[in-house]
Design an enzyme around this catalytic site. Structure first.
Site, PDB file in Angstrom:
ATOM      1  N   SER A   1      11.559   5.319  -8.485  1.00 20.33           N
ATOM      2  CA  SER A   1      12.286   3.945  -8.141  1.00 20.33           C
ATOM      3  C   SER A   1      12.640   3.393  -9.531  1.00 20.33           C
ATOM      4  O   SER A   1      12.576   4.156 -10.519  1.00 20.33           O
ATOM      5  CB  SER A   1      10.990   2.965  -7.820  1.00 20.33           C
ATOM      6  OG  SER A   1      11.293   1.789  -8.004  1.00 20.33           O
TER       7      SER A   1
ATOM      8  N   TYR B   1       2.194  -0.551  -9.371  1.00 25.62           N
ATOM      9  CA  TYR B   1       3.703   0.327  -8.828  1.00 25.62           C
ATOM     10  C   TYR B   1       4.472   0.833  -9.921  1.00 25.62           C
ATOM     11  O   TYR B   1       4.987   1.903 -10.109  1.00 25.62           O
ATOM     12  CB  TYR B   1       4.231  -0.610  -7.718  1.00 25.62           C
ATOM     13  CG  TYR B   1       5.388  -0.083  -7.113  1.00 25.62           C
ATOM     14  CD1 TYR B   1       5.428   0.427  -6.066  1.00 25.62           C
ATOM     15  CD2 TYR B   1       6.826  -0.049  -7.697  1.00 25.62           C
ATOM     16  CE1 TYR B   1       6.329   1.182  -5.114  1.00 25.62           C
ATOM     17  CE2 TYR B   1       7.859   0.548  -6.964  1.00 25.62           C
ATOM     18  CZ  TYR B   1       7.578   1.122  -5.715  1.00 25.62           C
ATOM     19  OH  TYR B   1       8.747   1.678  -5.082  1.00 25.62           O
TER      20      TYR B   1
HETATM   21  P1  NAD Z   1       7.875   2.889   4.006  1.00 17.98           P
HETATM   22  O1  NAD Z   1       6.784   1.861   3.973  1.00 17.98           O
HETATM   23  O2  NAD Z   1       9.299   2.856   5.177  1.00 17.98           O
HETATM   24  O3  NAD Z   1       7.470   4.515   4.306  1.00 17.98           O
HETATM   25  C1  NAD Z   1       6.462   4.696   3.461  1.00 17.98           C
HETATM   26  C2  NAD Z   1       5.928   6.153   4.075  1.00 17.98           C
HETATM   27  O4  NAD Z   1       4.672   6.779   3.299  1.00 17.98           O
HETATM   28  C3  NAD Z   1       5.513   6.210   5.500  1.00 17.98           C
HETATM   29  O5  NAD Z   1       6.008   7.438   6.224  1.00 17.98           O
HETATM   30  C4  NAD Z   1       3.816   6.058   5.315  1.00 17.98           C
HETATM   31  O6  NAD Z   1       3.433   6.522   6.767  1.00 17.98           O
HETATM   32  C5  NAD Z   1       3.709   6.849   4.402  1.00 17.98           C
HETATM   33  N1  NAD Z   1       2.480   6.716   3.517  1.00 17.98           N
HETATM   34  C6  NAD Z   1       1.924   5.638   3.044  1.00 17.98           C
HETATM   35  N2  NAD Z   1       0.799   5.800   2.965  1.00 17.98           N
HETATM   36  C7  NAD Z   1       0.243   7.180   2.912  1.00 17.98           C
HETATM   37  C8  NAD Z   1      -0.610   8.056   2.760  1.00 17.98           C
HETATM   38  N3  NAD Z   1      -1.890   7.370   2.061  1.00 17.98           N
HETATM   39  N4  NAD Z   1      -0.408   9.311   2.888  1.00 17.98           N
HETATM   40  C9  NAD Z   1       0.597   9.817   3.536  1.00 17.98           C
HETATM   41  N5  NAD Z   1       1.507   9.078   3.876  1.00 17.98           N
HETATM   42  C10 NAD Z   1       1.521   7.757   3.394  1.00 17.98           C
HETATM   43  O7  NAD Z   1       8.445   3.078   2.549  1.00 17.98           O
HETATM   44  P2  NAD Z   1       9.694   3.309   1.890  1.00 17.98           P
HETATM   45  O8  NAD Z   1      10.545   2.130   1.400  1.00 17.98           O
HETATM   46  O9  NAD Z   1      10.491   4.393   2.726  1.00 17.98           O
HETATM   47  O10 NAD Z   1       9.236   4.016   0.633  1.00 17.98           O
HETATM   48  C11 NAD Z   1       9.225   5.589   0.326  1.00 17.98           C
HETATM   49  C12 NAD Z   1       9.154   5.937  -1.269  1.00 17.98           C
HETATM   50  O11 NAD Z   1      10.307   5.210  -1.616  1.00 17.98           O
HETATM   51  C13 NAD Z   1       8.170   5.194  -1.856  1.00 17.98           C
HETATM   52  O12 NAD Z   1       7.578   6.021  -2.767  1.00 17.98           O
HETATM   53  C14 NAD Z   1       8.445   3.930  -2.197  1.00 17.98           C
HETATM   54  O13 NAD Z   1       7.731   3.615  -3.726  1.00 17.98           O
HETATM   55  C15 NAD Z   1       9.858   4.276  -2.713  1.00 17.98           C
HETATM   56  N6  NAD Z   1      10.890   3.228  -3.116  1.00 17.98           N
HETATM   57  C16 NAD Z   1      11.334   2.519  -2.053  1.00 17.98           C
HETATM   58  C17 NAD Z   1      12.208   1.400  -2.373  1.00 17.98           C
HETATM   59  C18 NAD Z   1      12.501   0.528  -1.494  1.00 17.98           C
HETATM   60  O14 NAD Z   1      13.343  -0.458  -1.828  1.00 17.98           O
HETATM   61  N7  NAD Z   1      12.139   0.517   0.020  1.00 17.98           N
HETATM   62  C19 NAD Z   1      13.008   1.516  -3.680  1.00 17.98           C
HETATM   63  C20 NAD Z   1      12.424   2.442  -4.510  1.00 17.98           C
HETATM   64  C21 NAD Z   1      11.338   3.432  -4.340  1.00 17.98           C
END
Ligand code: NAD
Length: 256
Positions: A138, A151
Site C-alpha cells: 500500500s 496497517y
Molecule cells: P477487500 O475487502 O475488497 O478484499 C479483501 C479480501 O481479503 C477479501 O477477499 C477477503 O475475503 C479477504 N480476507 C480478509 N481477511 C481474510 C483472512 N483472514 N483470510 C483470508 N482472506 C481474507 O479489500 P481490498 O481493498 O481489495 O484489499 C486487498 C488488499 O489491498 C489488502 O491487502 C489491502 O490492504 C490492500 N490495499 C487496498 C487499498 C484500497 O484503497 N482499497 C489501498 C492499498 C492497499
C-alpha cells in the site's frame, strides 16, 4: 503469456485480489482463489476466461491453514508459479485506543501471512527456476497516516519482506515485488467513506471527494483492473529483472 502457470491470489473473492486474479487468468494462468464471502460468483468470472480455477478457504491468520492451501495448489495444479499476497483488513483508531486483538489480526493477516505463503511457495519456484511473488502492500508501506498504526506497520513490514525475498533470489528466475496502491474503491475503502459520511453528516459523494482530496492529487481512485495490469507486467519477460521494488500506483499520493 501465462498458459501453463498457476497463480495463487490470497483474498481474491473481492476487490483488488479478484481484479488481479482476473488479469492473470486473462493471460492464461490457472487460478487458486482464496478469501471469504461469495465464492461461486468469483469462480464463475475466472472460469469464463477459459482457465481452470479452484478455491481454498484458508484463514490467512492461521499458518497451518496457509500450509494446507499451498498443498491444495500443489495437488490440484502441481505447484504455485505466481503467488500474490493480497489478503488484508483495516481498523482505524489512535494508538492509545487501538484494540489489541485488532492489532494482532492486522499483523497476522496483512503481514505474517505473506511470510508464511512465501516461505512455503518458494522451494517449488526455486526448483523450476521461475516464479513471481507479488505483495500487495500500500502507499501505507511507504508513508504513514494517523489512526492506522497496525496497517502502516504491517505494510512497511511487507515492503521489507519484499526486498529481502528479492535479494535472496536475485540470481535466480524468481522475483519478488510489491504493489503500493493509493485509494481503490473496494469494500475495504467503502467502509471508510461510509464512516466519514456518518461522522460529518455529509453525503457519500462529498465524503468520497474529501477522502480523495486529503491524499490523492489525481482525485481518482486506482482500479483493480489497473493493478491487475501491473501484476501482469511483473509476470512478463520484461519483468525478469525487476526485483524488490515497491511500485506505487497512487494518483501522486507519495509524490507530495
Ligand atoms: P477487500 O475487502 O475488497 O478484499 C479483501 C479480501 O481479503 C477479501 O477477499 C477477503 O475475503 C479477504 N480476507 C480478509 N481477511 C481474510 C483472512 N483472514 N483470510 C483470508 N482472506 C481474507 O479489500 P481490498 O481493498 O481489495 O484489499 C486487498 C488488499 O489491498 C489488502 O491487502 C489491502 O490492504 C490492500 N490495499 C487496498 C487499498 C484500497 O484503497 N482499497 C489501498 C492499498 C492497499
Amino acid at each position: 503469456m501465462l498458459k501453463g502457470k498457476t497463480a495463487l491470489v490470497t483474498g481474491s473473492t473481492s476487490g483488488i485480489g479478484l481484479g488481479i486474479a482476473k488479469a492473470l487468468a486473462a493471460q492464461g494462468a490457472n487460478i487458486v482463489l482464496n478469501g471469504f464471502g461469495d465464492v461461486e460468483g468469483p469462480k464463475a468470472e475466472i472460469a469464463a476466461l477459459g482457465v481452470q480455477v479452484t478455491y481454498h478457504g484458508a484463514d490467512m491468520s492461521k499458518p497451518a491453514e496457509i500450509a494446507a492451501m499451498i498443498e491444495h495448489a500443489k495437488a490440484t495444479f502441481g505447484g504455485v508459479d505466481i503467488l500474490v499476497n493480497n489478503a488484508g483488513i483495516q481498523h482505524v483508531a489512535r494508538v492509545e485506543n487501538f484494540p489489541i486483538e485488532k492489532w494482532d489480526a492486522i499483523i497476522a493477516i496483512n503481514m505474517s501471512s505473506a511470510f508464511h505463503a512465501t516461505r512455503l511457495a518458494l522451494p517449488g519456484m526455486q526448483a523450476k527456476n521461475w516464479g513471481r511473488i507479488i505483495n500487495v502492500a500500500s502507499v501505507h508501506g511507504l508513508v504513514g497516516s494517523a489512526e492506522k498504526s497496525a496497517y502502516v506497520a504491517a505494510k512497511h513490514g511487507v515492503v521489507g519482506l519484499t526486498k529481502v525475498t528479492a535479494l535472496e533470489n536475485a540470481t535466480t528466475g524468481v522475483t519478488c515485488n510489491a504493489i503500493c496502491p493509493g485509494w481503490v474503491l473496494t469494500p475495504l475503502v467503502q467502509k471508510q467513506v461510509d464512516a466519514k459520511a456518518a461522522a460529518q453528516g455529509i453525503s457519500n459523494a462529498d465524503a468520497t471527494k474529501q477522502l480523495l482530496g486529503e491524499k490523492e492529487p489525481s482525485m481518482q481512485f486506482t482500479t483493480p483492473e489497473e493493478l491487475g495490469a501491473l501484476a501482469v507486467f511483473f509476470c512478463s519477460p520484461a519483468g525478469d529483472n525487476v526485483r524488490g521494488v515497491a511500485w506505487n500506483m497512487d494518483g501522486g499520493w507519495t509524490a507530495q
